[in-house]
Motif scaffolding. Structure first.
Motif, PDB file in Angstrom:
ATOM      1  N   ASP A  76       0.806  -1.225   0.000  1.00 28.38           N
ATOM      2  CA  ASP A  76       0.000   0.000   0.000  1.00 28.38           C
ATOM      3  C   ASP A  76       0.838   1.275   0.000  1.00 28.38           C
ATOM      4  O   ASP A  76       0.328   2.357   0.297  1.00 28.38           O
ATOM      5  CB  ASP A  76      -0.967   0.003   1.180  1.00 28.38           C
ATOM      6  CG  ASP A  76      -0.241  -0.058   2.532  1.00 28.38           C
ATOM      7  OD1 ASP A  76       1.011  -0.156   2.550  1.00 28.38           O
ATOM      8  OD2 ASP A  76      -0.931  -0.007   3.566  1.00 28.38           O
ATOM      9  N   THR A  77       2.121   1.163  -0.348  1.00 28.35           N
ATOM     10  CA  THR A  77       2.943   2.365  -0.491  1.00 28.35           C
ATOM     11  C   THR A  77       2.336   3.277  -1.551  1.00 28.35           C
ATOM     12  O   THR A  77       1.963   2.825  -2.635  1.00 28.35           O
ATOM     13  CB  THR A  77       4.387   2.001  -0.883  1.00 28.35           C
ATOM     14  OG1 THR A  77       5.015   1.339   0.213  1.00 28.35           O
ATOM     15  CG2 THR A  77       5.203   3.253  -1.228  1.00 28.35           C
ATOM     16  N   ARG A  78       2.212   4.557  -1.217  1.00 29.96           N
ATOM     17  CA  ARG A  78       1.617   5.525  -2.140  1.00 29.96           C
ATOM     18  C   ARG A  78       2.709   6.210  -2.973  1.00 29.96           C
ATOM     19  O   ARG A  78       3.856   6.328  -2.523  1.00 29.96           O
ATOM     20  CB  ARG A  78       0.827   6.577  -1.366  1.00 29.96           C
ATOM     21  CG  ARG A  78      -0.361   5.994  -0.596  1.00 29.96           C
ATOM     22  CD  ARG A  78      -1.040   7.041   0.276  1.00 29.96           C
ATOM     23  NE  ARG A  78      -0.177   7.454   1.402  1.00 29.96           N
ATOM     24  CZ  ARG A  78       0.475   8.605   1.470  1.00 29.96           C
ATOM     25  NH1 ARG A  78       0.365   9.500   0.489  1.00 29.96           N
ATOM     26  NH2 ARG A  78       1.214   8.893   2.517  1.00 29.96           N
ATOM     27  N   LEU A  79       2.336   6.675  -4.155  1.00 28.60           N
ATOM     28  CA  LEU A  79       3.304   7.371  -5.001  1.00 28.60           C
ATOM     29  C   LEU A  79       3.853   8.603  -4.295  1.00 28.60           C
ATOM     30  O   LEU A  79       5.008   8.978  -4.495  1.00 28.60           O
ATOM     31  CB  LEU A  79       2.657   7.765  -6.336  1.00 28.60           C
ATOM     32  CG  LEU A  79       2.272   6.610  -7.267  1.00 28.60           C
ATOM     33  CD1 LEU A  79       1.698   7.158  -8.574  1.00 28.60           C
ATOM     34  CD2 LEU A  79       3.469   5.706  -7.557  1.00 28.60           C
TER      35      LEU A  79
ATOM     36  N   GLU B 295       4.654   8.790  -1.280  1.00 36.37           N
ATOM     37  CA  GLU B 295       5.721   8.373  -0.374  1.00 36.37           C
ATOM     38  C   GLU B 295       7.014   8.113  -1.144  1.00 36.37           C
ATOM     39  O   GLU B 295       8.110   8.291  -0.605  1.00 36.37           O
ATOM     40  CB  GLU B 295       5.302   7.104   0.377  1.00 36.37           C
ATOM     41  CG  GLU B 295       4.102   7.293   1.298  1.00 36.37           C
ATOM     42  CD  GLU B 295       3.684   5.975   1.920  1.00 36.37           C
ATOM     43  OE1 GLU B 295       4.421   5.479   2.802  1.00 36.37           O
ATOM     44  OE2 GLU B 295       2.634   5.438   1.511  1.00 36.37           O
TER      45      GLU B 295
ATOM     46  N   LYS C  16      -4.484  13.920  -6.061  1.00 41.94           N
ATOM     47  CA  LYS C  16      -4.994  12.551  -6.183  1.00 41.94           C
ATOM     48  C   LYS C  16      -3.912  11.547  -6.577  1.00 41.94           C
ATOM     49  O   LYS C  16      -3.903  10.408  -6.106  1.00 41.94           O
ATOM     50  CB  LYS C  16      -6.131  12.543  -7.211  1.00 41.94           C
ATOM     51  CG  LYS C  16      -7.035  11.327  -7.129  1.00 41.94           C
ATOM     52  CD  LYS C  16      -8.250  11.512  -8.032  1.00 41.94           C
ATOM     53  CE  LYS C  16      -9.169  10.289  -7.956  1.00 41.94           C
ATOM     54  NZ  LYS C  16     -10.362  10.447  -8.827  1.00 41.94           N
TER      55      LYS C  16
ATOM     56  N   GLU D  87      -1.912   9.747  -3.917  1.00 38.07           N
ATOM     57  CA  GLU D  87      -2.589   8.716  -3.130  1.00 38.07           C
ATOM     58  C   GLU D  87      -2.657   7.372  -3.832  1.00 38.07           C
ATOM     59  O   GLU D  87      -3.093   6.383  -3.246  1.00 38.07           O
ATOM     60  CB  GLU D  87      -4.005   9.186  -2.784  1.00 38.07           C
ATOM     61  CG  GLU D  87      -4.049  10.482  -1.983  1.00 38.07           C
ATOM     62  CD  GLU D  87      -3.237  10.389  -0.695  1.00 38.07           C
ATOM     63  OE1 GLU D  87      -3.394   9.369   0.018  1.00 38.07           O
ATOM     64  OE2 GLU D  87      -2.426  11.306  -0.432  1.00 38.07           O
ATOM     65  N   VAL D  88      -2.236   7.307  -5.081  1.00 37.35           N
ATOM     66  CA  VAL D  88      -2.259   6.042  -5.825  1.00 37.35           C
ATOM     67  C   VAL D  88      -1.273   5.070  -5.198  1.00 37.35           C
ATOM     68  O   VAL D  88      -0.115   5.412  -4.955  1.00 37.35           O
ATOM     69  CB  VAL D  88      -1.909   6.283  -7.309  1.00 37.35           C
ATOM     70  CG1 VAL D  88      -1.728   4.949  -8.037  1.00 37.35           C
ATOM     71  CG2 VAL D  88      -2.987   7.116  -7.987  1.00 37.35           C
ATOM     72  N   THR D  89      -1.710   3.850  -4.922  1.00 37.33           N
ATOM     73  CA  THR D  89      -0.822   2.861  -4.303  1.00 37.33           C
ATOM     74  C   THR D  89      -0.138   1.993  -5.357  1.00 37.33           C
ATOM     75  O   THR D  89      -0.645   1.807  -6.468  1.00 37.33           O
ATOM     76  CB  THR D  89      -1.597   1.932  -3.357  1.00 37.33           C
ATOM     77  OG1 THR D  89      -2.512   1.130  -4.119  1.00 37.33           O
ATOM     78  CG2 THR D  89      -2.352   2.740  -2.301  1.00 37.33           C
TER      79      THR D  89
ATOM     80  N   SER E 199      -2.287  -1.013  -6.418  1.00 33.21           N
ATOM     81  CA  SER E 199      -3.376  -0.711  -7.352  1.00 33.21           C
ATOM     82  C   SER E 199      -2.844  -0.645  -8.785  1.00 33.21           C
ATOM     83  O   SER E 199      -3.532  -1.027  -9.733  1.00 33.21           O
ATOM     84  CB  SER E 199      -4.068   0.610  -6.975  1.00 33.21           C
ATOM     85  OG  SER E 199      -3.247   1.730  -7.249  1.00 33.21           O
TER      86      SER E 199
ATOM     87  N   SER F 176      -5.522   1.397 -10.960  1.00 35.27           N
ATOM     88  CA  SER F 176      -5.008   2.583 -10.266  1.00 35.27           C
ATOM     89  C   SER F 176      -5.715   3.872 -10.638  1.00 35.27           C
ATOM     90  O   SER F 176      -5.604   4.871  -9.934  1.00 35.27           O
ATOM     91  CB  SER F 176      -3.523   2.749 -10.567  1.00 35.27           C
ATOM     92  OG  SER F 176      -3.323   3.014 -11.951  1.00 35.27           O
TER      93      SER F 176
END
Length: 394
Positions: free
Chosen positions: A119-122, A124, A132, A135-137, A140, A146
């Protein structure tokens, strides 16, 4: 009317008017030129290699199209049978979107190494991102849901024109490098998180994994997958060298693709020898990141894991991915329970998805399985399911 006039009238009646004659001549010349530059389907070219029985089955499955060089491998547990026409198990091909299975394996490996989480988000990975897209993982993206667009947004009008033009002159439509892929995230529009095949998404995923590891994507593929498995004929190219070209579906030359920053979506080159190593290692769970192949969610009529699709038909469950670039098509699929599988690599833009029936035939099932092609312009662009490699679920 004189005799002479009657003669002229009669003669004129026996031949086409001058304008029609010129038109017919022009049409004949045009047809001759088109026939010269667009070969008709001619079946399989070149000398057959390897197992005659496998080649005969492949010919029956694929039918009569314009085939130049085709290589196949049938896996049955530890036994591998090779066949081809004009090619053999060490002939190099572009594998198109089968590359995504390598990127997915790197994702699973990165999780095991603690470099990222599912679940690491872009945001991060690249803290400068906001909105938005941040927040994409990663998961996904790996599961093709995604909301990222199917293709990379073009960085400029000129690049957009060149990308469209490439579909007509049969050259690599992917022009941006890794930096361009990352920069494009600042302006990308993110849609709903629902199943939609995205080449761009896998380009982003591959570059995110490279960022997290502090290495280039090319190095990750080599150090974490191909070297451990002894796949010496599999690599991410940095130039068109080594392949003169592939062919369009009608037999016209198509330039090799390297895909630049979109390499994680479809750039890898390999052979049926090495792909048989990959298939067996993923199937028996010994490949780095093999857990990526396990189905996790529905995707249209199939199930999807990380990149890999799973199709169940008449009691047979096939895990697969296909691929396509401007001048190549590919298929890799296996039945995890029986250990049987098929690999077909082809240097023309004619789909080889029908070869999936050979897996079912080997397991005794009546196959109606079909796979969806990866190209939008004939994997077209490596994405797209892949008519262009840009869109083939390939």
């Amino acid at each position: 009317m004189t005799v002479t006039d009657d003669h002229r009238t009669s003669a004129a009646a026996g031949r086409p008017p001058r304008r029609l004659g010129i038109a017919l001549l022009a049409a004949s010349l045009t047809a001759a030129v088109l026939a010269a530059i667009t070969p008709w389907p001619r079946g399989f070219q070149g000398a057959p290699t390897g197992d005659p029985e496998l080649m005969a089955e492949l010919e029956d499955a694929l039918g009569s199209r314009h085939w130049q060089h085709v290589a196949a491998a049938r896996v049955d547990g530890d036994e591998v049978t090779f066949a081809g026409t004009g090619a053999h198990e060490h002939t190099e091909f572009e594998i198109g979107s089968i590359t995504k299975t390598f990127t997915a394996a790197l994702f699973a490996e990165a999780i095991d190494r603690g470099e990222v989480k599912a679940d690491t988000r872009l945001g991060e990975v690249w803290p400068d991102l906001d909105g938005k897209v941040a927040e994409v993982t990663l998961e996904s993206i790996a599961m093709q849901r995604s909301g990222l667009p199917s293709q990379e947004p073009t960085p400029s009008f000129r690049d957009g024109v060149m990308s469209v033009l490439s579909n007509y002159i049969h050259t690599d439509p992917y022009r941006g490098d890794a930096g361009d892929i990352v920069a494009s995230l600042n302006d990308v529009e993110v849609g709903e998180p629902e199943p939609e095949y995205s080449n761009y998404g896998f380009a982003v995923l591959g570059q995110a994994l490279a960022e997290a590891a502090g290495q280039d994507y090319t190095d990750l593929v080599r150090e974490r997958i191909t070297e451990p498995l002894g796949m010496e004929e599999t690599f991410v190219p940095d130039s068109a060298e080594g392949l003169s070209h592939g062919y369009t579906a009608s037999g016209l030359p198509a330039a090799p693709w390297t895909l630049g920053g979109s390499a994680p979506a479809g750039a890898i080159r390999s052979t049926t020898h090495d792909m048989s190593l990959w298939l067996r290692a993923v199937s028996d769970g010994t490949a780095p990141g093999a857990e990526a192949a396990g189905p996790r969610a529905d995707f249209e009529d199939d199930r999807i894991g990380w990149a890999w699709f799973t199709t169940t038909h008449d009691g047979s469950t096939i895990t697969w991915h296909n691929g396509g670039t401007g001048g190549f098509r590919s298929l890799l699929g296996f039945d995890r329970q029986t250990g049987k599988g098929i690999i077909v690599l082809n240097d023309s833009a004619n789909s080889v998805d029908a070869a999936a029936t050979l897996i079912m035939a080997a397991t005794g099932a009546d196959s109606g399985t079909t796979t969806e092609t990866e190209t939008a312009s004939e994997t077209g662009t490596a994405s797209g399911n892949e008519s262009s490699a840009k869109g083939e679920r390939s």
